[in-house]
Motif scaffolding. Structure first.
Motif, PDB file in Angstrom:
ATOM      1  N   TRP A 198     100.945  88.136  36.395  1.00 25.81           N
ATOM      2  CA  TRP A 198      99.662  88.127  36.748  1.00 25.81           C
ATOM      3  C   TRP A 198      99.298  87.085  37.774  1.00 25.81           C
ATOM      4  O   TRP A 198      99.512  85.950  37.599  1.00 25.81           O
ATOM      5  CB  TRP A 198      98.809  88.168  35.469  1.00 25.81           C
ATOM      6  N   GLN A 199      98.999  87.550  38.955  1.00 23.80           N
ATOM      7  CA  GLN A 199      98.290  86.411  40.198  1.00 23.80           C
ATOM      8  C   GLN A 199      97.184  86.940  40.574  1.00 23.80           C
ATOM      9  O   GLN A 199      96.811  88.131  41.014  1.00 23.80           O
ATOM     10  CB  GLN A 199      99.481  86.522  41.051  1.00 23.80           C
ATOM     11  N   ALA A 200      96.244  86.061  40.463  1.00 21.40           N
ATOM     12  CA  ALA A 200      94.842  86.476  40.990  1.00 21.40           C
ATOM     13  C   ALA A 200      94.056  85.116  41.179  1.00 21.40           C
ATOM     14  O   ALA A 200      94.390  84.092  40.998  1.00 21.40           O
ATOM     15  CB  ALA A 200      94.053  87.196  39.854  1.00 21.40           C
ATOM     16  N   LEU A 201      93.034  85.518  42.004  1.00 24.93           N
ATOM     17  CA  LEU A 201      91.853  84.400  42.370  1.00 24.93           C
ATOM     18  C   LEU A 201      90.578  84.820  41.539  1.00 24.93           C
ATOM     19  O   LEU A 201      90.242  86.189  41.519  1.00 24.93           O
ATOM     20  CB  LEU A 201      91.642  84.380  43.721  1.00 24.93           C
ATOM     21  N   PRO A 202      90.020  83.924  40.828  1.00 24.53           N
ATOM     22  CA  PRO A 202      88.342  84.129  40.237  1.00 24.53           C
ATOM     23  C   PRO A 202      87.514  84.672  41.613  1.00 24.53           C
ATOM     24  O   PRO A 202      87.131  84.009  42.500  1.00 24.53           O
ATOM     25  CB  PRO A 202      87.987  83.100  40.105  1.00 24.53           C
ATOM     26  N   ARG A 203      86.789  85.547  41.378  1.00 29.83           N
ATOM     27  CA  ARG A 203      86.127  86.325  42.751  1.00 29.83           C
ATOM     28  C   ARG A 203      85.014  85.365  42.918  1.00 29.83           C
ATOM     29  O   ARG A 203      84.675  85.328  44.376  1.00 29.83           O
ATOM     30  CB  ARG A 203      85.433  87.588  42.131  1.00 29.83           C
ATOM     31  N   ARG A 204      84.482  84.415  42.116  1.00 27.64           N
ATOM     32  CA  ARG A 204      83.346  83.691  42.926  1.00 27.64           C
ATOM     33  C   ARG A 204      83.761  82.344  42.470  1.00 27.64           C
ATOM     34  O   ARG A 204      82.923  81.330  42.243  1.00 27.64           O
ATOM     35  CB  ARG A 204      82.063  84.309  41.945  1.00 27.64           C
ATOM     36  N   GLY A 205      84.853  82.010  42.522  1.00 28.08           N
ATOM     37  CA  GLY A 205      85.498  80.615  42.420  1.00 28.08           C
ATOM     38  C   GLY A 205      85.897  80.115  41.020  1.00 28.08           C
ATOM     39  O   GLY A 205      85.363  80.774  39.717  1.00 28.08           O
ATOM     40  N   TYR A 206      86.600  79.080  40.937  1.00 26.23           N
ATOM     41  CA  TYR A 206      87.051  78.651  39.643  1.00 26.23           C
ATOM     42  C   TYR A 206      85.965  77.982  38.770  1.00 26.23           C
ATOM     43  O   TYR A 206      85.945  78.102  37.648  1.00 26.23           O
ATOM     44  CB  TYR A 206      88.143  77.298  39.844  1.00 26.23           C
ATOM     45  N   THR A 207      84.844  77.178  39.478  1.00 27.89           N
ATOM     46  CA  THR A 207      83.880  76.840  38.894  1.00 27.89           C
ATOM     47  C   THR A 207      83.030  77.688  37.886  1.00 27.89           C
ATOM     48  O   THR A 207      82.503  77.399  36.762  1.00 27.89           O
ATOM     49  CB  THR A 207      82.712  76.016  39.615  1.00 27.89           C
ATOM     50  N   ARG A 208      82.959  78.900  38.402  1.00 28.17           N
ATOM     51  CA  ARG A 208      82.445  79.997  37.743  1.00 28.17           C
ATOM     52  C   ARG A 208      82.790  80.206  36.151  1.00 28.17           C
ATOM     53  O   ARG A 208      81.941  80.621  35.453  1.00 28.17           O
ATOM     54  CB  ARG A 208      82.223  81.320  38.623  1.00 28.17           C
ATOM     55  N   ILE A 209      84.205  80.038  36.160  1.00 24.05           N
ATOM     56  CA  ILE A 209      84.862  80.214  35.010  1.00 24.05           C
ATOM     57  C   ILE A 209      84.446  79.177  34.032  1.00 24.05           C
ATOM     58  O   ILE A 209      83.893  79.763  32.747  1.00 24.05           O
ATOM     59  CB  ILE A 209      86.268  79.994  35.151  1.00 24.05           C
ATOM     60  N   PHE A 210      84.268  78.051  34.302  1.00 24.50           N
ATOM     61  CA  PHE A 210      83.517  77.044  33.151  1.00 24.50           C
ATOM     62  C   PHE A 210      82.138  77.227  32.957  1.00 24.50           C
ATOM     63  O   PHE A 210      81.866  77.070  31.895  1.00 24.50           O
ATOM     64  CB  PHE A 210      83.869  75.757  34.098  1.00 24.50           C
ATOM     65  N   GLU A 211      81.538  77.807  33.967  1.00 24.69           N
ATOM     66  CA  GLU A 211      80.071  78.251  33.689  1.00 24.69           C
ATOM     67  C   GLU A 211      79.990  78.963  32.745  1.00 24.69           C
ATOM     68  O   GLU A 211      78.964  78.884  31.860  1.00 24.69           O
ATOM     69  CB  GLU A 211      79.528  78.539  34.990  1.00 24.69           C
ATOM     70  N   ASN A 212      80.640  80.045  32.966  1.00 23.58           N
ATOM     71  CA  ASN A 212      80.528  81.062  31.973  1.00 23.58           C
ATOM     72  C   ASN A 212      81.114  80.630  30.435  1.00 23.58           C
ATOM     73  O   ASN A 212      80.868  81.366  29.310  1.00 23.58           O
ATOM     74  CB  ASN A 212      81.294  82.367  32.357  1.00 23.58           C
ATOM     75  N   MET A 213      82.234  79.704  30.346  1.00 24.27           N
ATOM     76  CA  MET A 213      82.578  79.233  29.235  1.00 24.27           C
ATOM     77  C   MET A 213      81.700  78.329  28.264  1.00 24.27           C
ATOM     78  O   MET A 213      81.693  78.433  27.285  1.00 24.27           O
ATOM     79  CB  MET A 213      83.865  78.583  29.559  1.00 24.27           C
ATOM     80  N   ILE A 214      81.170  77.392  29.062  1.00 26.00           N
ATOM     81  CA  ILE A 214      80.454  76.200  28.438  1.00 26.00           C
ATOM     82  C   ILE A 214      79.005  76.000  28.578  1.00 26.00           C
ATOM     83  O   ILE A 214      78.265  75.555  27.811  1.00 26.00           O
ATOM     84  CB  ILE A 214      81.441  75.123  28.635  1.00 26.00           C
ATOM     85  N   LEU A 215      78.342  76.615  29.732  1.00 27.59           N
ATOM     86  CA  LEU A 215      76.998  76.523  29.921  1.00 27.59           C
ATOM     87  C   LEU A 215      76.252  77.707  29.128  1.00 27.59           C
ATOM     88  O   LEU A 215      76.746  78.811  29.017  1.00 27.59           O
ATOM     89  CB  LEU A 215      76.474  76.756  31.639  1.00 27.59           C
ATOM     90  N   GLY A 216      75.027  77.265  28.803  1.00 30.69           N
ATOM     91  CA  GLY A 216      74.337  78.280  27.855  1.00 30.69           C
ATOM     92  C   GLY A 216      74.682  78.586  26.668  1.00 30.69           C
ATOM     93  O   GLY A 216      74.120  79.532  25.814  1.00 30.69           O
ATOM     94  N   ASP A 217      75.822  77.827  25.968  1.00 33.54           N
ATOM     95  CA  ASP A 217      75.913  78.048  24.653  1.00 33.54           C
ATOM     96  C   ASP A 217      75.575  76.943  23.907  1.00 33.54           C
ATOM     97  O   ASP A 217      75.377  75.669  24.089  1.00 33.54           O
ATOM     98  CB  ASP A 217      77.839  77.616  24.608  1.00 33.54           C
ATOM     99  N   GLN A 218      74.569  77.324  22.963  1.00 30.96           N
ATOM    100  CA  GLN A 218      73.804  76.344  22.101  1.00 30.96           C
ATOM    101  C   GLN A 218      74.661  75.242  21.387  1.00 30.96           C
ATOM    102  O   GLN A 218      74.250  74.349  20.960  1.00 30.96           O
ATOM    103  CB  GLN A 218      73.072  77.033  21.083  1.00 30.96           C
ATOM    104  N   ASN A 219      75.869  75.661  21.097  1.00 32.75           N
ATOM    105  CA  ASN A 219      76.654  74.762  20.321  1.00 32.75           C
ATOM    106  C   ASN A 219      77.407  73.718  21.268  1.00 32.75           C
ATOM    107  O   ASN A 219      78.322  72.848  20.728  1.00 32.75           O
ATOM    108  CB  ASN A 219      77.809  75.342  19.697  1.00 32.75           C
ATOM    109  N   ILE A 220      77.376  73.797  22.598  1.00 29.99           N
ATOM    110  CA  ILE A 220      77.842  72.929  23.338  1.00 29.99           C
ATOM    111  C   ILE A 220      76.826  72.144  24.449  1.00 29.99           C
ATOM    112  O   ILE A 220      76.497  72.807  25.066  1.00 29.99           O
ATOM    113  CB  ILE A 220      79.085  73.764  24.116  1.00 29.99           C
ATOM    114  N   SER A 221      77.020  70.791  24.475  1.00 33.31           N
ATOM    115  CA  SER A 221      76.222  69.916  25.170  1.00 33.31           C
ATOM    116  C   SER A 221      77.109  69.321  26.216  1.00 33.31           C
ATOM    117  O   SER A 221      78.189  68.967  25.743  1.00 33.31           O
ATOM    118  CB  SER A 221      75.516  68.974  24.101  1.00 33.31           C
ATOM    119  N   ILE A 222      76.577  69.041  27.330  1.00 37.07           N
ATOM    120  CA  ILE A 222      77.487  68.362  28.213  1.00 37.07           C
ATOM    121  C   ILE A 222      76.784  67.175  28.780  1.00 37.07           C
ATOM    122  O   ILE A 222      75.511  67.390  29.171  1.00 37.07           O
ATOM    123  CB  ILE A 222      77.799  69.364  29.414  1.00 37.07           C
ATOM    124  N   ARG A 223      77.450  66.198  29.117  1.00 31.59           N
ATOM    125  CA  ARG A 223      76.875  64.979  29.836  1.00 31.59           C
ATOM    126  C   ARG A 223      78.023  64.545  30.992  1.00 31.59           C
ATOM    127  O   ARG A 223      79.007  64.222  30.501  1.00 31.59           O
ATOM    128  CB  ARG A 223      76.513  63.773  28.859  1.00 31.59           C
TER     129      ARG A 223
END
Length: 500
Positions: A289-314
């Motif tokens: 498997w070889q691929a690139l994230p269509r809208r960049g690597y940062t988008r992966i993290f945004e989908n993983m941890i942003l908007g999750d009520q159980n996860i806070s970030i500082r």
């Protein structure tokens, strides 16, 4: 007569090309015409030749991007709220299940899995001003997607990892290929595939190799058996793999620039993994498997941890400063993804040795054809230039729409220099460092309430997929045994890519 005229015309064309490639007197470089578009093949932009592109199990757009599906059309990283960027822990939860130090792959995977499957709460803190760790990419002021910490190429042989990351991004197929400016037998630098293939050997040494058997025979004649039978250092390992000519031109000085050590000063293991291609396959990686994230690597993290009520970030939040000040929140478990020697700095033990990278970026307003070089990555293995490679991000097919449509006329290049100072990238593999790490690992094994996770905590260069798999397996252990601990030793994952 017509055949003779065609042969004469062909000869004049070849002579013209030879003049274009004539070395410049003082630099030993060759003059070449710049490409008129991103590096492509008959299989498409960013793809290997069809025979080899067909081996990639990613052949179309796969995965899902929930942020995009929700109506967010920006192709750049999302703005983060003031509270996230403040570094202020007084506005963070006063108590969490997990305090996670580091917003890179390891920390994000642990937080996401613990939230989704176990309902656990996490506070992720990071001294940087962004999420994503070294994977962080962004769209610059010219509209080009680029990586803050050097090019990242996702490739994996683990179906579990491929399936997992497909939950957080759309992915497009990409077969990473590298070129190198390498001196031939006459000292003239030629652009050839790296790792060396049949084409590389034919161009550099005037061979006429056309089959895998012929290429294997060439290697067999070139290789030098170590005096003791087994290689005792990197130089003996390299000579036993590729022979003196490729070693001298491609690997010896590149290794010195990367590690500030010649191969003879490094472990044999560093050079024993040199790929020896006998085919025409010029892909840098051979994973399924070889691929690139269509809208960049940062988008992966945004989908993983942003908007999750159980996860806070500082962010802009230094763990050690808050620990010293006594301002950390209450937590059940500390998940530490930083340097293991920094964690134990108070003990006064020696520091582990790392290599870092320095990037010299340059924006070119209107290069001929819109591009600076023929490929995304061009290695410079010769000792006459101080940098190791030049990366031109515009070549990759996950650029924003305006770049792909040709509306951005300029291009961004990044020259990479290896350094002993700066952000820690690569552990330096030698017996002293391995022995020192084992001392730290013994301390970590006895540390109650702390899980050491990831490449810096393990003093092991993990590829992205290895870091993800390690974190997933640690989460498996948490579910099965109640303890967040590795299922295998770092070395059991095999070698990472390391400096490229």
């Amino acid at each position: 007569l017509p055949l003779l005229l065609r042969l004469q015309a062909l000869l004049r064309f070849e002579q013209t090309l030879a003049r274009l490639r004539r070395p410049l007197p003082s630099l030993g470089l060759f003059v070449r015409r710049m490409p008129a578009g991103p590096w492509a093949s008959a299989a498409g932009v960013g793809r290997a030749e069809p025979e080899w592109a067909a081996l990639n199990k990613v052949q179309d757009i796969v995965g899902k991007d929930k942020i995009f599906e929700g109506g967010e059309k920006t192709e750049a990283p999302l703005p983060l709220g003031e509270a996230v960027l403040s570094g202020d822990l007084t506005t963070a939860p006063a108590s969490v299940d997990l305090l996670i130090v580091g917003a890179g792959l390891s920390g994000a995977v642990i937080a996401e899995r613990c939230s989704k499957e176990l309902g656990m709460t996490s506070l992720i803190i990071d001294k940087r001003d962004h999420i994503g760790g070294n994977c962080y990419d962004y769209v610059d002021s010219h509209g080009i997607r680029c990586s803050k910490y050097g090019a990242h190429l996702f490739h994996t042989q683990f179906e579990r990892v491929s399936d997992y990351v497909s939950n957080f991004s759309e992915w497009i197929p990409f077969d990473h290929r590298v070129k190198g400016l390498v001196p031939d037998s006459d000292g003239v630098k030629k652009l050839v595939p790296i790792p060396p293939t049949q084409e590389s050997v034919n161009i550099l040494f005037g061979e006429g190799i056309s089959t895998e058997a012929e290429m294997q025979s060439w290697y067999d004649k070139e290789r030098v058996v170590p005096p003791g039978g087994e290689p005792s250092n990197g130089e003996e390992a390299a000579l036993s793999r590729v022979g003196p000519r490729l070693y001298e031109r491609v690997f010896k000085h590149y290794t010195k620039k990367q590690w500030d050590k010649y191969p003879a000063e490094l472990d044999a293991s560093v050079l024993l993994r040199l790929p020896c291609r006998t085919s025409t396959d010029d892909r840098y990686f051979t994973d399924a498997w070889q691929a690139l994230p269509r809208r960049g690597y940062t988008r992966i993290f945004e989908n993983m941890i942003l908007g999750d009520q159980n996860i806070s970030i500082r962010l802009n939040c230094d763990y050690f400063k808050h620990k010293e000040a006594g301002t950390l929140p209450k937590y059940g478990l500390l998940v530490y993804t930083g340097q293991i020697d920094s964690y134990y700095a108070a003990l006064g033990m020696p520091k582990l040795e790392y290599r870092s990278l320095r990037f010299e970026e340059e924006y070119l307003e209107a290069p001929e054809g819109g591009f600076f070089q023929e490929a995304m990555v061009v290695n410079h293995p010769s000792p006459d230039v101080p940098f190791t490679r030049v990366v031109e991000y515009k070549h990759v097919p996950n650029q924003p729409t305006e770049v792909k449509e040709g509306k951005v006329k300029g291009t961004l290049i990044a020259r990479e220099y290896s350094s002993a100072e700066g952000e820690p990238y690569y552990p330096v593999p030698n017996p002293d460092n391995r022995a020192l790490y084992e001392r730290y690992a013994e301390l970590a094994a006895k540390e109650e309430g702390v899980a050491f996770v990831g490449r810096l905590a393990s003093y092991k260069y993990f590829n992205m997929d290895q870091a993800i798999l390690n974190a997933l397996e640690m989460f498996d252990n948490l579910k099965e045994t109640g303890k967040l601990a590795p299922k295998r030793r770092p070395e059991d994952f095999g070698p990472g890519d390391g400096p490229k």
